[in-house]
Design a protein around this motif. Structure first.
Motif, PDB file in Angstrom:
ATOM      1  N   GLN A  79       0.844  -1.190   0.000  1.00 38.20           N
ATOM      2  CA  GLN A  79       0.000   0.000   0.000  1.00 38.20           C
ATOM      3  C   GLN A  79       0.875   1.234   0.000  1.00 38.20           C
ATOM      4  OE1 GLN A  79      -2.560  -0.171   3.359  1.00 38.20           O
ATOM      5  NE2 GLN A  79      -3.958  -1.599   2.393  1.00 38.20           N
ATOM      6  N   PRO A  82      -0.807   6.965   3.179  1.00 36.15           N
ATOM      7  CA  PRO A  82      -2.033   7.743   2.990  1.00 36.15           C
ATOM      8  C   PRO A  82      -1.705   9.131   2.464  1.00 36.15           C
ATOM      9  CG  PRO A  82      -1.968   6.761   5.163  1.00 36.15           C
ATOM     10  CD  PRO A  82      -0.644   6.519   4.537  1.00 36.15           C
ATOM     11  N   PRO A  86      -4.466   7.139  -4.136  1.00 36.59           N
ATOM     12  CA  PRO A  86      -4.978   5.915  -3.513  1.00 36.59           C
ATOM     13  C   PRO A  86      -4.095   4.721  -3.880  1.00 36.59           C
ATOM     14  CG  PRO A  86      -6.327   6.500  -5.391  1.00 36.59           C
ATOM     15  CD  PRO A  86      -5.327   7.613  -5.203  1.00 36.59           C
ATOM     16  N   SER A  87      -4.129   3.709  -3.038  1.00 38.34           N
ATOM     17  CA  SER A  87      -3.331   2.510  -3.289  1.00 38.34           C
ATOM     18  C   SER A  87      -3.927   1.714  -4.436  1.00 38.34           C
ATOM     19  CB  SER A  87      -3.272   1.637  -2.043  1.00 38.34           C
ATOM     20  OG  SER A  87      -2.547   2.272  -1.044  1.00 38.34           O
ATOM     21  N   ARG A 112     -14.419   7.663  -5.191  1.00 35.92           N
ATOM     22  CA  ARG A 112     -13.248   8.426  -4.756  1.00 35.92           C
ATOM     23  C   ARG A 112     -12.888   9.526  -5.746  1.00 35.92           C
ATOM     24  NH1 ARG A 112      -9.394   3.431  -3.700  1.00 35.92           N
ATOM     25  NH2 ARG A 112     -10.536   2.792  -5.525  1.00 35.92           N
ATOM     26  N   SER A 140      -9.970   6.958   0.967  1.00 33.48           N
ATOM     27  CA  SER A 140      -8.738   7.279   0.250  1.00 33.48           C
ATOM     28  C   SER A 140      -7.515   6.689   0.950  1.00 33.48           C
ATOM     29  CB  SER A 140      -8.584   8.795   0.124  1.00 33.48           C
ATOM     30  OG  SER A 140      -8.474   9.374   1.402  1.00 33.48           O
TER      31      SER A 140
END
Length: 142
Positions: A79, A82, A86-87, A112, A140
């Motif tokens: 990931q 933040p 977005p991942s 999103r 997000s």
């Protein structure tokens, strides 16, 4: 003497009732449950995965499903921090076959991408990811 974070009540830390960070709580989300077909869809998906796993074990041997589980664990951990981007879990989508599925976000746009979401709070996202803070995670962050 050390004070652990779990011994501090949530009303002191403000982990769950932080209106500035999470917005005002709504009653509708607590009353309204999930759609009636959602548990059926999830159970059928789990049953399909179990049948697929059994077939792979019979065809390729018992180590192959274990290798796929290990690959799934590795690919699900990737990931981005933040923030603005977005991942993208493209490897996991390819492995599970969900890349070939046509979902609502493909023709109704991804929620999103709409301008209605608040900008991501990078500090809170890292606190939630590291287990330092509890609270709802903004989409997000995922």
């Amino acid at each position: 003497m050390e004070i652990s974070k779990s011994s501090i009540p949530n009303d002191v830390t403000g982990a769950q009732n932080n209106a500035f960070r999470f917005g005002l709580n709504g009653v509708k989300s607590e009353i309204v449950g999930v759609h009636p077909l959602q548990p059926l869809l999830e159970s059928s998906r789990r049953a399909h995965e179990e049948v697929k796993r059994t077939v792979m074990a019979n065809v390729y041997g018992s180590a192959f499903p274990l290798k796929m589980d290990l690959d799934r664990q590795i690919l699900s951990r990737f990931q981005r921090p933040p923030g603005a981007l977005p991942s993208s879990i493209l490897g996991l989508e390819v492995l599970t076959g969900s890349l070939d599925e046509f979902g609502f976000e493909d023709y109704l746009n991804d929620p999103r991408d709409s301008g209605n979401l608040r900008p991501a709070d990078m500090h809170h996202g890292m606190e939630v990811r590291l287990g330092l803070s509890k609270g709802p995670v903004c989409p997000s962050f995922i």
